[in-house]
Design a protein around this motif. Structure first.
Motif, PDB file in Angstrom:
ATOM      1  N   ARG A 166      -3.399   8.452  -7.856  1.00 42.59           N
ATOM      2  CA  ARG A 166      -2.139   9.330  -7.524  1.00 42.59           C
ATOM      3  C   ARG A 166      -1.482   9.307  -6.043  1.00 42.59           C
ATOM      4  NH1 ARG A 166       0.901  10.927 -11.426  1.00 42.59           N
ATOM      5  NH2 ARG A 166       2.102  12.387 -10.265  1.00 42.59           N
ATOM      6  N   THR A 167      -2.658   9.276  -5.135  1.00 46.33           N
ATOM      7  CA  THR A 167      -2.237   9.631  -3.853  1.00 46.33           C
ATOM      8  C   THR A 167      -2.420   8.536  -2.898  1.00 46.33           C
ATOM      9  OG1 THR A 167      -4.592  10.078  -3.431  1.00 46.33           O
ATOM     10  CG2 THR A 167      -3.052  12.073  -3.946  1.00 46.33           C
ATOM     11  N   MET A 168      -2.936   7.027  -3.559  1.00 44.11           N
ATOM     12  CA  MET A 168      -3.322   5.990  -2.936  1.00 44.11           C
ATOM     13  C   MET A 168      -3.298   4.688  -3.561  1.00 44.11           C
ATOM     14  SD  MET A 168      -4.599   3.309  -0.916  1.00 44.11           S
ATOM     15  CE  MET A 168      -6.196   3.352  -1.092  1.00 44.11           C
ATOM     16  N   ALA A 169      -2.520   3.869  -3.704  1.00 46.77           N
ATOM     17  CA  ALA A 169      -2.582   2.538  -4.249  1.00 46.77           C
ATOM     18  C   ALA A 169      -2.465   1.549  -3.661  1.00 46.77           C
ATOM     19  CB  ALA A 169      -1.734   2.905  -5.559  1.00 46.77           C
ATOM     20  N   ARG A 170      -2.937   0.360  -3.892  1.00 46.64           N
ATOM     21  CA  ARG A 170      -2.756  -0.944  -3.302  1.00 46.64           C
ATOM     22  C   ARG A 170      -2.387  -2.026  -4.524  1.00 46.64           C
ATOM     23  NH1 ARG A 170      -8.142  -2.523  -0.416  1.00 46.64           N
ATOM     24  NH2 ARG A 170      -9.109  -1.584  -2.325  1.00 46.64           N
ATOM     25  N   ALA A 171      -1.635  -3.162  -3.947  1.00 49.65           N
ATOM     26  CA  ALA A 171      -1.226  -4.247  -4.793  1.00 49.65           C
ATOM     27  C   ALA A 171      -0.991  -5.248  -3.887  1.00 49.65           C
ATOM     28  CB  ALA A 171      -0.093  -3.994  -5.811  1.00 49.65           C
ATOM     29  N   GLY A 172      -1.085  -6.618  -4.451  1.00 49.76           N
ATOM     30  CA  GLY A 172      -0.650  -7.724  -4.057  1.00 49.76           C
ATOM     31  C   GLY A 172       0.293  -8.846  -4.680  1.00 49.76           C
ATOM     32  N   GLY A 173       0.813  -9.760  -3.889  1.00 47.64           N
ATOM     33  CA  GLY A 173       1.867 -10.555  -4.975  1.00 47.64           C
ATOM     34  C   GLY A 173       1.695 -11.912  -4.232  1.00 47.64           C
ATOM     35  N   SER A 216       3.655   9.335  -8.727  1.00 45.45           N
ATOM     36  CA  SER A 216       2.379   8.453  -8.686  1.00 45.45           C
ATOM     37  C   SER A 216       2.379   7.246  -7.455  1.00 45.45           C
ATOM     38  CB  SER A 216       1.715   8.034  -9.761  1.00 45.45           C
ATOM     39  OG  SER A 216       0.675   7.270  -9.762  1.00 45.45           O
ATOM     40  N   ALA A 217       1.512   7.294  -6.576  1.00 43.36           N
ATOM     41  CA  ALA A 217       1.514   5.993  -5.782  1.00 43.36           C
ATOM     42  C   ALA A 217       1.211   4.878  -6.694  1.00 43.36           C
ATOM     43  CB  ALA A 217       0.535   6.318  -4.814  1.00 43.36           C
ATOM     44  N   SER A 218       0.456   5.038  -7.539  1.00 42.91           N
ATOM     45  CA  SER A 218      -0.086   3.886  -8.414  1.00 42.91           C
ATOM     46  C   SER A 218       1.255   3.360  -9.273  1.00 42.91           C
ATOM     47  CB  SER A 218      -1.005   4.313  -9.369  1.00 42.91           C
ATOM     48  OG  SER A 218      -1.420   3.322 -10.234  1.00 42.91           O
ATOM     49  N   ASP A 219       1.907   4.271  -9.766  1.00 42.07           N
ATOM     50  CA  ASP A 219       3.300   3.845 -10.358  1.00 42.07           C
ATOM     51  C   ASP A 219       4.120   2.954  -9.513  1.00 42.07           C
ATOM     52  OD1 ASP A 219       2.252   4.727 -12.548  1.00 42.07           O
ATOM     53  OD2 ASP A 219       3.575   6.773 -12.734  1.00 42.07           O
ATOM     54  N   ILE A 224      10.648   6.325  -5.475  1.00 43.03           N
ATOM     55  CA  ILE A 224      10.243   7.584  -4.916  1.00 43.03           C
ATOM     56  C   ILE A 224      11.592   8.334  -4.927  1.00 43.03           C
ATOM     57  CG2 ILE A 224       9.839   8.569  -2.540  1.00 43.03           C
ATOM     58  CD1 ILE A 224       8.015   5.798  -2.135  1.00 43.03           C
ATOM     59  N   LEU A 225      12.589   7.988  -4.425  1.00 46.62           N
ATOM     60  CA  LEU A 225      13.937   9.008  -4.384  1.00 46.62           C
ATOM     61  C   LEU A 225      14.321   9.471  -5.672  1.00 46.62           C
ATOM     62  CD1 LEU A 225      16.106   6.925  -1.765  1.00 46.62           C
ATOM     63  CD2 LEU A 225      14.671   8.915  -1.263  1.00 46.62           C
ATOM     64  N   ILE A 242       0.795  -0.958  -0.161  1.00 50.43           N
ATOM     65  CA  ILE A 242       0.038   0.003  -0.007  1.00 50.43           C
ATOM     66  C   ILE A 242       0.903   1.372  -0.163  1.00 50.43           C
ATOM     67  CG2 ILE A 242      -1.907   1.308   1.200  1.00 50.43           C
ATOM     68  CD1 ILE A 242      -2.619  -1.310   2.516  1.00 50.43           C
ATOM     69  N   ALA A 243       0.556   2.257  -0.736  1.00 50.19           N
ATOM     70  CA  ALA A 243       1.209   3.463  -1.028  1.00 50.19           C
ATOM     71  C   ALA A 243       0.245   4.667  -0.610  1.00 50.19           C
ATOM     72  CB  ALA A 243       2.085   3.765  -2.090  1.00 50.19           C
ATOM     73  N   ASN A 244       0.326   5.526   0.279  1.00 50.71           N
ATOM     74  CA  ASN A 244      -0.084   6.625   0.464  1.00 50.71           C
ATOM     75  C   ASN A 244       0.321   7.775   0.562  1.00 50.71           C
ATOM     76  OD1 ASN A 244      -2.766   7.970   0.969  1.00 50.71           O
ATOM     77  ND2 ASN A 244      -2.559   7.541   3.452  1.00 50.71           N
ATOM     78  N   PHE A 245       0.421   8.720  -0.616  1.00 48.06           N
ATOM     79  CA  PHE A 245       1.057   9.807  -0.405  1.00 48.06           C
ATOM     80  C   PHE A 245       0.322  11.246  -0.460  1.00 48.06           C
ATOM     81  CE2 PHE A 245       4.041   7.800  -4.133  1.00 48.06           C
ATOM     82  CZ  PHE A 245       4.423   6.828  -3.187  1.00 48.06           C
ATOM     83  N   ASP A 246       1.128  12.175   0.187  1.00 45.81           N
ATOM     84  CA  ASP A 246       0.629  13.438   0.445  1.00 45.81           C
ATOM     85  C   ASP A 246       0.536  14.051  -1.110  1.00 45.81           C
ATOM     86  OD1 ASP A 246       1.455  16.480   0.441  1.00 45.81           O
ATOM     87  OD2 ASP A 246       0.614  16.181   2.247  1.00 45.81           O
ATOM     88  N   ASP A 247      -0.403  14.889  -1.391  1.00 53.80           N
ATOM     89  CA  ASP A 247      -0.788  15.514  -2.454  1.00 53.80           C
ATOM     90  C   ASP A 247       0.867  16.347  -3.135  1.00 53.80           C
ATOM     91  OD1 ASP A 247      -3.182  15.066  -2.945  1.00 53.80           O
ATOM     92  OD2 ASP A 247      -3.829  16.969  -2.001  1.00 53.80           O
TER      93      ASP A 247
END
Length: 64
Positions: free
Chosen positions: A36-43, A16-19, A60-61, A4-9
Motif C-alpha cells: 500500500r505504501t510502495m509499489a513498482r511496475a514496468g512497461g 494504495s500505491a499498488s493500485d 490519486i486525486l 514507482i509510487a511511494n506513499f506516506d501512510d
C-alpha cells in the motif's frame, strides 16, 4: 518504462500505491505491484507514459 509510487501512510490509507501503479502500468503495456505504501511496475510502451502518469494522477486525486 519503470513506474514507482511511494506513499506516506496517511495517503496509503486512502489509496494504495499498488493500485495506482497497476492502473498506470496497464497503459504502458506492463504490470507490477507491491504494498500500500510502495509499489513498482514496468512497461514496454514509453510513448504512452503521459497517459500512464495522467491515470496515476487521476486515481490519486479521486481519493482525496
Amino acid at each position: 518504462v519503470t513506474l514507482i509510487a511511494n506513499f506516506d501512510d496517511a495517503v496509503a490509507e486512502r489509496v494504495s500505491a499498488s493500485d495506482v501503479v497497476k492502473g498506470a502500468a496497464a497503459l504502458v503495456g506492463g504490470g507490477g505491484g507491491g504494498r500500500r505504501t510502495m509499489a513498482r511496475a514496468g512497461g514496454k510502451d514509453p510513448e504512452r507514459l503521459p497517459d500512464a502518469l495522467a491515470e496515476a494522477e487521476r486515481m490519486i486525486l479521486a481519493s482525496i
